[in-house]
Design an enzyme around this catalytic site. Structure first.
Site, short mmCIF file in Angstrom:
data_model
loop_
_atom_site.label_atom_id
_atom_site.label_comp_id
_atom_site.label_asym_id
_atom_site.label_seq_id
_atom_site.Cartn_x
_atom_site.Cartn_y
_atom_site.Cartn_z
N PHE A 101 -2.77 16.05 5.26
CA PHE A 101 -3.14 15.35 3.52
C PHE A 101 -1.46 15.44 2.62
O PHE A 101 -1.16 15.85 2.56
CB PHE A 101 -4.24 16.34 2.65
CG PHE A 101 -4.70 15.37 1.07
CD1 PHE A 101 -5.19 14.27 1.46
CD2 PHE A 101 -3.84 15.80 -0.16
CE1 PHE A 101 -5.76 13.38 -0.10
CE2 PHE A 101 -4.20 15.40 -1.11
CZ PHE A 101 -5.21 14.22 -0.87
N ASP A 123 -4.72 4.67 6.06
CA ASP A 123 -5.71 6.04 6.73
C ASP A 123 -6.88 5.54 7.98
O ASP A 123 -5.78 4.89 8.38
CB ASP A 123 -5.92 6.63 5.66
CG ASP A 123 -6.57 7.99 5.90
OD1 ASP A 123 -5.83 9.11 6.69
OD2 ASP A 123 -7.97 8.86 5.91
N ARG A 178 0.69 12.57 -8.81
CA ARG A 178 1.57 11.44 -8.80
C ARG A 178 3.11 11.32 -9.26
O ARG A 178 3.58 10.73 -8.27
CB ARG A 178 0.80 10.06 -8.91
CG ARG A 178 -1.28 10.03 -9.13
CD ARG A 178 -1.09 8.70 -9.33
NE ARG A 178 -2.98 8.34 -9.67
CZ ARG A 178 -3.54 8.33 -8.40
NH1 ARG A 178 -3.06 7.80 -6.98
NH2 ARG A 178 -4.91 8.23 -8.60
N GLU A 226 1.32 -1.19 -0.03
CA GLU A 226 0.05 0.38 0.18
C GLU A 226 1.51 1.33 0.33
O GLU A 226 2.05 1.20 0.59
CB GLU A 226 -0.47 -0.12 1.48
CG GLU A 226 -2.75 -0.31 1.01
CD GLU A 226 -3.23 0.15 -0.13
OE1 GLU A 226 -2.84 1.09 -0.40
OE2 GLU A 226 -4.30 0.28 0.67
N ASP A 227 0.32 2.12 -0.71
CA ASP A 227 0.99 3.49 -0.41
C ASP A 227 0.53 4.26 1.04
O ASP A 227 1.38 4.73 1.50
CB ASP A 227 0.47 4.68 -1.56
CG ASP A 227 -1.20 4.20 -1.88
OD1 ASP A 227 -2.00 4.16 -1.40
OD2 ASP A 227 -1.45 5.28 -2.30
P1 5GP Z 1 -8.09 4.04 3.63
O1 5GP Z 1 -9.22 5.38 4.85
O2 5GP Z 1 -9.11 3.32 3.44
O3 5GP Z 1 -6.88 3.82 4.46
O4 5GP Z 1 -7.74 5.23 2.78
C1 5GP Z 1 -8.20 4.93 1.52
C2 5GP Z 1 -7.13 5.21 0.35
O5 5GP Z 1 -7.66 6.83 0.60
C3 5GP Z 1 -5.80 4.86 0.08
O6 5GP Z 1 -5.36 3.98 -0.55
C4 5GP Z 1 -5.14 6.10 -0.26
O7 5GP Z 1 -5.38 6.70 -1.98
C5 5GP Z 1 -6.48 7.37 -0.25
N1 5GP Z 1 -5.82 8.84 0.72
C6 5GP Z 1 -5.66 8.49 2.31
N2 5GP Z 1 -4.98 9.12 2.72
C7 5GP Z 1 -4.47 10.29 1.85
C8 5GP Z 1 -3.15 11.16 1.65
O8 5GP Z 1 -2.80 11.97 2.67
N3 5GP Z 1 -2.86 11.64 0.31
C9 5GP Z 1 -3.81 10.72 -0.36
N4 5GP Z 1 -3.62 11.48 -2.28
N5 5GP Z 1 -4.62 10.10 -0.60
C10 5GP Z 1 -5.02 9.42 0.37
#
Ligand code: 5GP
Length: 180
Positions: free
Chosen positions: A154, A104, A167, A100-101
């Site tokens: 963010f 969150d 990106r 995963e990148d």
């Molecule tokens: P989750 O809340 O399900 O862990 O994250 C869902 C998705 O939201 C991540 O895979 C990513 O694509 C996006 N995301 C969450 N936090 C960030 C952030 O700080 N920056 C960006 N660009 N995307 C985010």
């Protein structure tokens, strides 16, 4: 250094050199942990493609790579997640490493992990470049490899986007809160 994407300003948070050093260490750890195992790396698209691209170059053991893409309906608050591109590989008895990148809330990851668990892999671990410990809603016991823990900012760059843009930046930037 500051950058602007669309209507938002961002400040430099992590330089590529720092990211590369951390990835080298994670690579060493993975090579040791999965020696003689032939793991499958599953990148969660789209954001993970840059990280996985660099990570895989540090892997010296035999391994395979595939991708999964999910779609979250964030606009309507339903939190519903569906497959946009399902995993095309048989994962039964395989050692799976989800890449995963960023983690969150952890909702996306939870969905992906459930899908993989249903295939009965031999082992299941997660490797994420970024982790927001203050945002995660459920503990994720598979979260074994973490590049950097970051605050609830963010972030963009190194595969992560804002409205589809950013990106391509080598470094990672965090959003500057708007002045009132
Ligand atoms: P989750 O809340 O399900 O862990 O994250 C869902 C998705 O939201 C991540 O895979 C990513 O694509 C996006 N995301 C969450 N936090 C960030 C952030 O700080 N920056 C960006 N660009 N995307 C985010």
């Amino acid at each position: 250094m500051k950058i602007q994407i669309d209507d938002k300003d961002f400040d430099l948070m992590l330089e590529y050199d720092q990211i590369k050093k951390r990835i080298r260490l994670i690579g060493i750890q993975l090579n040791v942990d999965f020696e003689n195992r032939i793991p499958v790396f599953i990148g969660v698209l789209t954001g993970s493609f840059v990280f996985l691209g660099d990570l895989i170059k540090e892997i010296t053991i035999a391994s395979e790579v595939t991708f999964v893409k999910v779609k979250s309906y964030t606009g309507d608050q339903s939190g519903v997640i569906t497959d946009e591109m399902a995993i095309s590989m048989n994962l039964k008895d395989r050692d799976v490493i989800v890449v995963e990148d960023i983690v969150d809330t952890g909702k996306t990851l939870k969905y992906v992990l459930e899908k993989i668990k249903a295939q009965n892999p031999a082992s299941l671990n997660v490797c994420t470049l970024l982790f927001k410990p203050n945002a995660v809603e459920n503990e994720i016991e598979e979260l074994t490899y973490v590049g950097f823990e970051i605050p609830n900012d963010f972030v963009v760059g190194y595969g992560l986007d804002y409205n589809g843009l950013g990106r391509n930046f080598k470094d990672i930037y965090k959003a500057v809160p708007k002045q009132r």
